[in-house]
Write a protein that holds these residues in place. Structure first.
Motif, short mmCIF file in Angstrom:
data_model
loop_
_atom_site.label_atom_id
_atom_site.label_comp_id
_atom_site.label_asym_id
_atom_site.label_seq_id
_atom_site.Cartn_x
_atom_site.Cartn_y
_atom_site.Cartn_z
N GLY A 180 -14.77 -12.52 -5.26
CA GLY A 180 -14.35 -11.05 -5.13
C GLY A 180 -14.46 -10.77 -3.71
O GLY A 180 -14.23 -9.42 -3.43
N ILE A 181 -14.71 -11.49 -2.58
CA ILE A 181 -14.49 -11.13 -1.11
C ILE A 181 -13.18 -11.07 -1.00
O ILE A 181 -12.36 -12.03 -1.01
N VAL A 182 -12.68 -9.94 -0.30
CA VAL A 182 -11.18 -9.67 0.09
C VAL A 182 -11.32 -9.23 1.63
O VAL A 182 -12.17 -8.57 2.19
N GLU A 183 -10.36 -9.93 2.31
CA GLU A 183 -9.69 -9.28 3.57
C GLU A 183 -8.10 -9.16 3.61
O GLU A 183 -7.52 -10.14 3.14
N LEU A 184 -7.90 -8.00 4.05
CA LEU A 184 -6.56 -7.66 4.23
C LEU A 184 -6.16 -7.47 5.52
O LEU A 184 -7.01 -6.77 6.33
N LYS A 185 -4.80 -7.70 5.86
CA LYS A 185 -4.26 -7.11 7.19
C LYS A 185 -2.96 -6.60 7.07
O LYS A 185 -2.14 -7.01 6.09
N GLY A 186 -2.72 -5.49 7.61
CA GLY A 186 -1.40 -4.86 7.65
C GLY A 186 -1.12 -3.86 8.64
O GLY A 186 -1.97 -3.56 9.61
N LYS A 187 -0.09 -2.85 8.24
CA LYS A 187 0.21 -1.99 9.15
C LYS A 187 0.32 -0.71 8.21
O LYS A 187 0.87 -0.70 7.26
N LEU A 223 0.80 -1.13 -0.05
CA LEU A 223 -0.08 0.02 -0.06
C LEU A 223 1.03 1.31 0.01
O LEU A 223 1.84 1.39 0.89
N GLU A 224 0.72 2.05 -1.11
CA GLU A 224 1.61 3.29 -1.15
C GLU A 224 0.71 4.46 -0.84
O GLU A 224 -0.16 4.72 -1.61
N VAL A 225 0.69 5.15 0.32
CA VAL A 225 0.07 6.32 0.61
C VAL A 225 0.78 7.13 1.81
O VAL A 225 1.57 6.61 2.48
N PHE A 226 0.37 8.17 1.95
CA PHE A 226 1.16 9.14 3.10
C PHE A 226 2.56 9.15 2.84
O PHE A 226 3.30 9.38 3.77
N GLY A 227 2.95 8.72 1.68
CA GLY A 227 4.34 9.01 1.40
C GLY A 227 5.20 7.74 1.87
O GLY A 227 6.44 7.76 1.84
N ASN A 228 4.58 6.72 2.16
CA ASN A 228 5.15 5.55 2.44
C ASN A 228 4.57 4.21 1.70
O ASN A 228 3.54 4.26 1.24
N GLN A 229 5.39 3.06 1.93
CA GLN A 229 4.87 1.83 1.53
C GLN A 229 5.12 0.98 2.70
O GLN A 229 5.90 0.76 3.30
N HIS A 241 -13.04 -2.81 -9.95
CA HIS A 241 -13.53 -1.82 -9.09
C HIS A 241 -13.01 -2.40 -7.48
O HIS A 241 -13.38 -3.72 -7.11
N MET A 242 -12.54 -1.73 -6.70
CA MET A 242 -12.28 -2.08 -5.17
C MET A 242 -13.00 -1.25 -4.39
O MET A 242 -13.06 -0.11 -4.49
N ASP A 243 -13.67 -1.87 -3.08
CA ASP A 243 -14.24 -1.06 -2.21
C ASP A 243 -13.99 -1.79 -0.90
O ASP A 243 -14.56 -3.09 -0.56
N LEU A 244 -13.29 -0.96 0.15
CA LEU A 244 -13.03 -1.82 1.26
C LEU A 244 -13.41 -0.81 2.49
O LEU A 244 -13.27 0.64 2.51
N ASN A 245 -13.77 -1.46 3.47
CA ASN A 245 -14.17 -0.67 4.91
C ASN A 245 -12.75 -1.08 5.63
O ASN A 245 -12.39 -2.40 5.78
N VAL A 246 -12.04 -0.07 6.34
CA VAL A 246 -10.85 -0.42 7.05
C VAL A 246 -11.17 -0.09 8.56
O VAL A 246 -11.62 0.99 8.84
N VAL A 247 -10.47 -0.96 9.30
CA VAL A 247 -10.88 -0.62 10.77
C VAL A 247 -9.39 -1.07 11.37
O VAL A 247 -8.76 -2.03 11.24
N GLY A 248 -8.92 0.10 12.10
CA GLY A 248 -7.78 -0.16 12.95
C GLY A 248 -7.35 1.01 14.08
O GLY A 248 -7.54 1.97 13.71
N GLY A 249 -7.11 0.37 15.39
CA GLY A 249 -6.85 1.14 16.22
C GLY A 249 -8.31 1.97 16.43
O GLY A 249 -9.57 1.38 16.48
N PHE A 302 -0.38 2.08 12.60
CA PHE A 302 -1.37 1.31 13.29
C PHE A 302 -1.62 -0.04 12.42
O PHE A 302 -1.32 0.11 11.17
N SER A 303 -1.89 -1.00 13.26
CA SER A 303 -2.48 -2.17 12.53
C SER A 303 -3.76 -2.08 12.19
O SER A 303 -4.75 -1.46 12.83
N TYR A 304 -4.10 -2.54 10.89
CA TYR A 304 -5.70 -2.46 10.58
C TYR A 304 -6.16 -3.79 9.93
O TYR A 304 -5.24 -4.74 9.39
N VAL A 305 -7.46 -3.97 9.66
CA VAL A 305 -7.81 -4.95 9.01
C VAL A 305 -9.02 -4.19 7.86
O VAL A 305 -9.63 -3.40 8.32
N ALA A 306 -8.98 -4.57 6.65
CA ALA A 306 -10.01 -4.18 5.58
C ALA A 306 -10.60 -5.22 4.92
O ALA A 306 -9.98 -6.65 4.91
N ARG A 307 -11.93 -5.14 5.16
CA ARG A 307 -12.83 -6.09 4.31
C ARG A 307 -13.67 -5.37 3.31
O ARG A 307 -14.16 -4.21 3.33
#
Length: 106
Positions: free
Chosen positions: A50-57, A33-39, A77-85, A65-70
């Motif tokens: 097409g159901i996706v679940e991702l985990k990362g920092k 994931l490349e965002v906020f100037g970070n990778q 097209h991608m559509d994710l809801n992200v929850v972390g901290g 912060f750690s997150y889970v995206a579903r």
């Protein structure tokens, strides 16, 4: 299969743009994931429907912060809801089309 998406994050402080690239093999995803100037690396699963679940920092500005995206990936097209901290936000994206080399006449 390699895939790359141009993404838009709808975070509490506004909209952020970036990219999400991953390799999917046997329903397992490994990507960046490349965002906020970070990778930042992530892992996850993508079902045949097409159901996706991702985990990362994620590392915005000064802390990470750690997150889970579903969500879903349907066609390009991608559509994710992200929850972390204490954060909760949405990511949408469109797949970047692969460039196909054009052969000239010899």
């Amino acid at each position: 299969m390699k895939r790359k998406f141009s993404i838009t994050m709808y975070v509490p402080l506004g909209i952020r743009h970036g990219t999400m690239s991953f390799v999917e093999e046997h329903n397992v995803i490994n990507g960046i994931l490349e965002v906020f100037g970070n990778q930042d690396a992530f892992t996850g699963t993508l079902t045949e429907t097409g159901i996706v679940e991702l985990k990362g920092k994620m590392t915005p500005l000064l802390h990470s912060f750690s997150y889970v995206a579903r969500g879903t990936i349907a066609n390009s097209h991608m559509d994710l809801n992200v929850v972390g901290g204490r954060y909760s936000f949405r990511i949408t994206g469109e797949e970047k089309s692969a460039s196909v080399p054009v052969r000239g006449r010899v």
